[in-house]
Design a protein around this motif. Structure first.
Motif, PDB file in Angstrom:
ATOM      1  N   LEU A  66      26.875  79.384  -4.462  1.00  0.00           N
ATOM      2  CA  LEU A  66      28.235  79.862  -4.719  1.00  0.00           C
ATOM      3  C   LEU A  66      29.027  78.840  -5.525  1.00  0.00           C
ATOM      4  CD1 LEU A  66      30.187  82.203  -4.031  1.00  0.00           C
ATOM      5  CD2 LEU A  66      30.917  80.848  -2.064  1.00  0.00           C
ATOM      6  N   SER A  67      29.605  79.267  -6.645  1.00  0.00           N
ATOM      7  CA  SER A  67      30.366  78.331  -7.481  1.00  0.00           C
ATOM      8  C   SER A  67      31.857  78.644  -7.524  1.00  0.00           C
ATOM      9  CB  SER A  67      29.791  78.301  -8.902  1.00  0.00           C
ATOM     10  OG  SER A  67      29.908  79.570  -9.499  1.00  0.00           O
ATOM     11  N   VAL A  68      32.233  79.889  -7.268  1.00  0.00           N
ATOM     12  CA  VAL A  68      33.647  80.273  -7.299  1.00  0.00           C
ATOM     13  C   VAL A  68      33.984  81.003  -6.005  1.00  0.00           C
ATOM     14  CG1 VAL A  68      35.396  81.656  -8.479  1.00  0.00           C
ATOM     15  CG2 VAL A  68      33.645  80.470  -9.812  1.00  0.00           C
ATOM     16  N   LEU A  69      35.050  80.568  -5.348  1.00  0.00           N
ATOM     17  CA  LEU A  69      35.500  81.210  -4.118  1.00  0.00           C
ATOM     18  C   LEU A  69      37.004  81.403  -4.210  1.00  0.00           C
ATOM     19  CD1 LEU A  69      34.759  82.296  -1.339  1.00  0.00           C
ATOM     20  CD2 LEU A  69      34.937  79.958  -0.458  1.00  0.00           C
ATOM     21  N   GLU A  70      37.412  82.653  -4.352  1.00  0.00           N
ATOM     22  CA  GLU A  70      38.831  82.998  -4.448  1.00  0.00           C
ATOM     23  C   GLU A  70      39.236  83.749  -3.195  1.00  0.00           C
ATOM     24  OE1 GLU A  70      39.637  85.046  -8.090  1.00  0.00           O
ATOM     25  OE2 GLU A  70      39.039  83.333  -9.304  1.00  0.00           O
ATOM     26  N   LEU A  71      40.072  83.111  -2.384  1.00  0.00           N
ATOM     27  CA  LEU A  71      40.506  83.677  -1.112  1.00  0.00           C
ATOM     28  C   LEU A  71      42.025  83.685  -1.023  1.00  0.00           C
ATOM     29  CD1 LEU A  71      37.900  81.869   1.166  1.00  0.00           C
ATOM     30  CD2 LEU A  71      37.798  84.209   0.292  1.00  0.00           C
ATOM     31  N   ASN A  72      42.656  84.219  -2.024  1.00  0.00           N
ATOM     32  CA  ASN A  72      44.114  84.280  -2.073  1.00  0.00           C
ATOM     33  C   ASN A  72      44.639  85.419  -1.207  1.00  0.00           C
ATOM     34  OD1 ASN A  72      44.126  82.196  -4.058  1.00  0.00           O
ATOM     35  ND2 ASN A  72      43.557  83.721  -5.571  1.00  0.00           N
ATOM     36  N   CYS A  73      45.807  85.200  -0.622  1.00  0.00           N
ATOM     37  CA  CYS A  73      46.521  86.238   0.144  1.00  0.00           C
ATOM     38  C   CYS A  73      45.668  86.816   1.270  1.00  0.00           C
ATOM     39  CB  CYS A  73      46.990  87.358  -0.778  1.00  0.00           C
ATOM     40  SG  CYS A  73      48.015  86.811  -2.141  1.00  0.00           S
ATOM     41  N   LYS A 112      34.797  73.660   9.163  1.00  0.00           N
ATOM     42  CA  LYS A 112      34.223  72.387   8.700  1.00  0.00           C
ATOM     43  C   LYS A 112      33.014  72.627   7.801  1.00  0.00           C
ATOM     44  CE  LYS A 112      35.706  69.761  12.681  1.00  0.00           C
ATOM     45  NZ  LYS A 112      35.318  68.924  13.809  1.00  0.00           N
ATOM     46  N   SER A 113      32.311  73.710   8.056  1.00  0.00           N
ATOM     47  CA  SER A 113      31.096  74.014   7.289  1.00  0.00           C
ATOM     48  C   SER A 113      31.384  74.349   5.835  1.00  0.00           C
ATOM     49  CB  SER A 113      30.325  75.152   7.964  1.00  0.00           C
ATOM     50  OG  SER A 113      31.174  76.246   8.251  1.00  0.00           O
ATOM     51  N   ILE A 114      32.653  74.512   5.463  1.00  0.00           N
ATOM     52  CA  ILE A 114      33.008  74.765   4.062  1.00  0.00           C
ATOM     53  C   ILE A 114      32.516  73.615   3.184  1.00  0.00           C
ATOM     54  CG2 ILE A 114      35.307  73.678   4.047  1.00  0.00           C
ATOM     55  CD1 ILE A 114      34.870  77.094   2.565  1.00  0.00           C
ATOM     56  N   GLY A 115      32.420  72.428   3.749  1.00  0.00           N
ATOM     57  CA  GLY A 115      31.978  71.254   3.007  1.00  0.00           C
ATOM     58  C   GLY A 115      30.534  71.326   2.542  1.00  0.00           C
ATOM     59  N   HIS A 116      29.782  72.288   3.053  1.00  0.00           N
ATOM     60  CA  HIS A 116      28.386  72.435   2.645  1.00  0.00           C
ATOM     61  C   HIS A 116      28.210  73.375   1.460  1.00  0.00           C
ATOM     62  CE1 HIS A 116      26.564  70.047   5.810  1.00  0.00           C
ATOM     63  NE2 HIS A 116      27.604  70.430   6.523  1.00  0.00           N
ATOM     64  N   LEU A 117      29.302  73.936   0.981  1.00  0.00           N
ATOM     65  CA  LEU A 117      29.236  74.797  -0.214  1.00  0.00           C
ATOM     66  C   LEU A 117      29.395  73.908  -1.439  1.00  0.00           C
ATOM     67  CD1 LEU A 117      31.435  77.790   1.016  1.00  0.00           C
ATOM     68  CD2 LEU A 117      28.957  77.503   1.191  1.00  0.00           C
ATOM     69  N   GLN A 142      28.156  73.573  -4.316  1.00  0.00           N
ATOM     70  CA  GLN A 142      28.100  74.031  -5.710  1.00  0.00           C
ATOM     71  C   GLN A 142      29.438  74.623  -6.168  1.00  0.00           C
ATOM     72  OE1 GLN A 142      25.502  73.311  -7.750  1.00  0.00           O
ATOM     73  NE2 GLN A 142      24.934  72.175  -5.922  1.00  0.00           N
ATOM     74  N   LEU A 143      30.413  74.679  -5.260  1.00  0.00           N
ATOM     75  CA  LEU A 143      31.715  75.220  -5.645  1.00  0.00           C
ATOM     76  C   LEU A 143      32.343  74.390  -6.758  1.00  0.00           C
ATOM     77  CD1 LEU A 143      33.558  76.164  -2.318  1.00  0.00           C
ATOM     78  CD2 LEU A 143      32.598  77.707  -4.028  1.00  0.00           C
ATOM     79  N   THR A 144      32.762  75.077  -7.812  1.00  0.00           N
ATOM     80  CA  THR A 144      33.523  74.429  -8.879  1.00  0.00           C
ATOM     81  C   THR A 144      34.975  74.897  -8.846  1.00  0.00           C
ATOM     82  OG1 THR A 144      32.887  76.145 -10.458  1.00  0.00           O
ATOM     83  CG2 THR A 144      31.526  74.155 -10.384  1.00  0.00           C
ATOM     84  N   GLU A 145      35.204  76.053  -8.218  1.00  0.00           N
ATOM     85  CA  GLU A 145      36.560  76.599  -8.095  1.00  0.00           C
ATOM     86  C   GLU A 145      36.769  77.111  -6.675  1.00  0.00           C
ATOM     87  OE1 GLU A 145      37.711  79.452 -11.118  1.00  0.00           O
ATOM     88  OE2 GLU A 145      36.167  78.644 -12.433  1.00  0.00           O
ATOM     89  N   LEU A 146      37.878  76.708  -6.080  1.00  0.00           N
ATOM     90  CA  LEU A 146      38.272  77.166  -4.750  1.00  0.00           C
ATOM     91  C   LEU A 146      39.752  77.487  -4.804  1.00  0.00           C
ATOM     92  CD1 LEU A 146      37.757  77.622  -1.727  1.00  0.00           C
ATOM     93  CD2 LEU A 146      38.193  75.173  -1.382  1.00  0.00           C
ATOM     94  N   SER A 147      40.089  78.752  -4.644  1.00  0.00           N
ATOM     95  CA  SER A 147      41.483  79.178  -4.719  1.00  0.00           C
ATOM     96  C   SER A 147      41.905  79.726  -3.356  1.00  0.00           C
ATOM     97  CB  SER A 147      41.644  80.252  -5.799  1.00  0.00           C
ATOM     98  OG  SER A 147      42.996  80.597  -5.929  1.00  0.00           O
TER      99      SER A 147
END
Length: 92
Positions: free
Chosen positions: A45-52, A60-65, A67-72
């Protein structure tokens, strides 16, 4: 034998982290088109958009993603970020 044991431990850890992320995503109604449920999908996963999404916390496990280049995360109810967010070194 030691190498095999470490691989099993690593696979088990990834399995539990995946379960944590999926449980969190389900809690907030984040569907699989936004956050994949497969091991491969999560690891790539490289882009994760979780707006609104009214998200109050990140697992805490978010730190294992890694390959993320974008997190919104705009327009959510976050008051703090877990220290593990620092593991996301590819964010731009």
């Amino acid at each position: 034998m030691q190498r095999h044991r470490k691989k099993i431990q690593s696979d088990n850890q990834l399995f539990h982290l995946r379960i944590q992320i999926i449980a969190w995503a389900d809690e907030y109604g984040i569907n699989d088109s936004m956050l994949p449920r497969t091991k491969k999908g999560l690891l790539e996963l490289s882009v994760l958009e979780l707006n609104c999404m009214e998200i109050k916390y990140l697992p805490k496990s978010i730190g294992h993603l890694t390959q993320l280049t974008e997190l919104s995360l705009c327009f959510n109810a976050l008051t703090e970020l877990p220290p593990e967010i620092g593991e996301l070194r590819n964010l731009t």
